[in-house]
Write an enzyme that holds these catalytic residues in place. Structure first.
Site, PDB file in Angstrom:
ATOM      1  N   ASN A   1       0.862  -1.179   0.000  1.00  0.00           N
ATOM      2  CA  ASN A   1       0.000   0.000   0.000  1.00  0.00           C
ATOM      3  C   ASN A   1       0.904   1.237   0.000  1.00  0.00           C
ATOM      4  OD1 ASN A   1      -1.788   2.072   0.523  1.00  0.00           O
ATOM      5  ND2 ASN A   1      -2.287   1.411   2.609  1.00  0.00           N
ATOM      6  N   TRP A   2       0.991   1.880  -1.151  1.00  0.00           N
ATOM      7  CA  TRP A   2       1.907   3.028  -1.280  1.00  0.00           C
ATOM      8  C   TRP A   2       1.358   4.282  -0.623  1.00  0.00           C
ATOM      9  CZ3 TRP A   2       4.214   3.123  -6.970  1.00  0.00           C
ATOM     10  CH2 TRP A   2       4.855   1.888  -7.217  1.00  0.00           C
ATOM     11  N   LYS A   3       0.086   4.281  -0.265  1.00  0.00           N
ATOM     12  CA  LYS A   3      -0.572   5.467   0.311  1.00  0.00           C
ATOM     13  C   LYS A   3      -0.366   6.675  -0.625  1.00  0.00           C
ATOM     14  CE  LYS A   3      -0.110   3.335   4.787  1.00  0.00           C
ATOM     15  NZ  LYS A   3      -0.057   3.471   6.232  1.00  0.00           N
TER      16      LYS A   3
ATOM     17  N   HIS B   1      -9.445   1.237   4.945  1.00  0.00           N
ATOM     18  CA  HIS B   1      -8.169   1.402   5.650  1.00  0.00           C
ATOM     19  C   HIS B   1      -8.372   2.341   6.844  1.00  0.00           C
ATOM     20  CE1 HIS B   1      -4.079   2.645   6.554  1.00  0.00           C
ATOM     21  NE2 HIS B   1      -3.702   1.523   5.978  1.00  0.00           N
TER      22      HIS B   1
ATOM     23  N   GLU C   1      -6.772   4.749   7.923  1.00  0.00           N
ATOM     24  CA  GLU C   1      -6.589   6.178   7.604  1.00  0.00           C
ATOM     25  C   GLU C   1      -7.843   6.750   6.944  1.00  0.00           C
ATOM     26  OE1 GLU C   1      -2.880   5.658   5.546  1.00  0.00           O
ATOM     27  OE2 GLU C   1      -1.959   5.115   7.458  1.00  0.00           O
TER      28      GLU C   1
ATOM     29  N   GLU D   1      -5.414  -4.932  10.606  1.00  0.00           N
ATOM     30  CA  GLU D   1      -4.360  -3.947  10.841  1.00  0.00           C
ATOM     31  C   GLU D   1      -4.662  -3.195  12.135  1.00  0.00           C
ATOM     32  OE1 GLU D   1      -2.256  -2.681   6.974  1.00  0.00           O
ATOM     33  OE2 GLU D   1      -4.071  -1.499   7.127  1.00  0.00           O
TER      34      GLU D   1
ATOM     35  N   GLY E   1       2.449   2.239  10.810  1.00  0.00           N
ATOM     36  CA  GLY E   1       3.405   3.325  10.670  1.00  0.00           C
ATOM     37  C   GLY E   1       4.137   3.683  11.949  1.00  0.00           C
TER      38      GLY E   1
ATOM     39  N   SER F   1       3.378  -2.153  10.413  1.00  0.00           N
ATOM     40  CA  SER F   1       4.832  -2.227  10.635  1.00  0.00           C
ATOM     41  C   SER F   1       5.428  -3.578  10.224  1.00  0.00           C
ATOM     42  CB  SER F   1       5.175  -1.883  12.083  1.00  0.00           C
ATOM     43  OG  SER F   1       4.792  -0.544  12.364  1.00  0.00           O
TER      44      SER F   1
ATOM     45  N   GLY G   1       2.904  -1.175   4.298  1.00  0.00           N
ATOM     46  CA  GLY G   1       2.885   0.242   3.968  1.00  0.00           C
ATOM     47  C   GLY G   1       4.275   0.737   3.620  1.00  0.00           C
TER      48      GLY G   1
HETATM   49  P1  PGA Z   1       2.921   0.351   7.660  1.00  0.00           P
HETATM   50  O1  PGA Z   1       1.448   0.580   7.074  1.00  0.00           O
HETATM   51  O2  PGA Z   1       3.437  -0.949   7.066  1.00  0.00           O
HETATM   52  O3  PGA Z   1       3.703   1.527   7.240  1.00  0.00           O
HETATM   53  O4  PGA Z   1       2.766   0.226   9.152  1.00  0.00           O
HETATM   54  C1  PGA Z   1       0.574  -0.497   6.875  1.00  0.00           C
HETATM   55  C2  PGA Z   1      -0.726  -0.025   6.280  1.00  0.00           C
HETATM   56  O5  PGA Z   1      -1.203   1.054   6.648  1.00  0.00           O
HETATM   57  O6  PGA Z   1      -1.329  -0.721   5.436  1.00  0.00           O
END
Ligand code: PGA
Length: 252
Positions: A9-11, A97, A99, A167, A173, A213, A234
């Site tokens: 997931n590149w966000k 997600h 976010e 998640e 993150g 993470s 991520g």
């Molecule tokens: P992260 O994000 O690997 O940077 O913790 C995971 C995600 O939000 O899918």
């Protein structure tokens, strides 16, 4: 579960030009460690870079995904993208997600509508669920995750296209990943919840991904768990070498 998945997931990272470079590097490096596609690998760049990534992935065994969609088919929804638009470009879509939920006010009801729209368009939805640190601290993690999953699946027929990603919000993150044992315990609960909705056999047909993470060093431990079928990555998906190392670790 016959498959193992690694999803990047590149966000909101990488321009179109950067996508061209990164996607080509990922194809090169991931094809090297996963030449027969035993691990199903998906990359999810931002909307504007999807067609660029599509071209870069062409002829490889890697799949493309989007990070969001709108549940309406078309119309006056400025700034939104529909499932049928995405289905012409990619196979997967991330839904719900954390976010999206926390920063953009997405509700369980929205997630349910988006899931239905994605399945109707024959996309493969990756539905994200997970508790925050307060909920975990209060001992409510299982109840929260079960409620999110049940709401997402409300009135949704089983589909072999569905993927669920657990998640925990506190792990995203932060570098504070869940222990593999705690992730497995939650996955077993998710599997039970799926079994109560679709029956025991079909519950085993939904790939369950851990996210939060994930890196090259901890992937193998997650994959070893009975109910973890893959990882959603991520920040560690933004470097081709690291991402390929994660795929290699998932392959075992
Ligand atoms: P992260 O994000 O690997 O940077 O913790 C995971 C995600 O939000 O899918």
């Amino acid at each position: 579960m016959p498959i193992c998945m690694v999803v990047g997931n590149w966000k909101m990272n990488k321009s179109v030009a950067q996508t061209q470079t990164l996607a080509a590097e990922i194809v090169d490096k991931v094809s090297g460690v996963n030449p027969y596609g035993h691990v199903r690998v998906v990359v999810c760049p931002p909307f504007v870079a999807l067609t660029t990534a599509q071209a870069a992935l062409k002829g490889s065994l890697l799949s493309l995904g989007a990070q969001n969609l709108h549940y309406k088919a078309d119309g006056a929804f400025t700034g939104e993208v529909s499932a049928s638009m995405l289905a012409k470009i990619c196979r997967y879509v991330i839904i719900g997600h954390s976010e999206r939920r926390t920063l953009f006010g997405e509700t369980d009801a929205d997630v349910n509508l988006k899931l239905k729209a994605a399945l109707d368009a024959r996309l493969k939805p990756i539905v994200c669920i997970g508790e925050d640190s307060e909920q975990r601290g209060a001992g409510d993690a299982e109840a929260v995750v079960e409620a999110q999953l049940s709401a997402a699946l409300d009135d949704v027929e089983f589909s072999a296209n569905m993927v669920v990603a657990y998640e925990p919000v506190w792990a995203i993150g932060t570098g504070q990943s869940s222990t593999p044992e705690a992730a497995q315990a939650m996955m077993a609960h998710i599997r039970e919840t799926l079994a109560s909705i679709y029956g025991a056999y079909l519950s085993t047909q939904v790939p369950l991904l851990y996210g939060g993470s994930v890196n090259a060093a901890n992937t193998a431990e997650y994959i070893r768990q009975a109910d973890i079928d893959g990882v959603l990555v991520g920040s560690a998906s933004l470097d081709a070498g690291t991402f390929a190392d994660i795929v290699a670790a998932a392959k075992g």
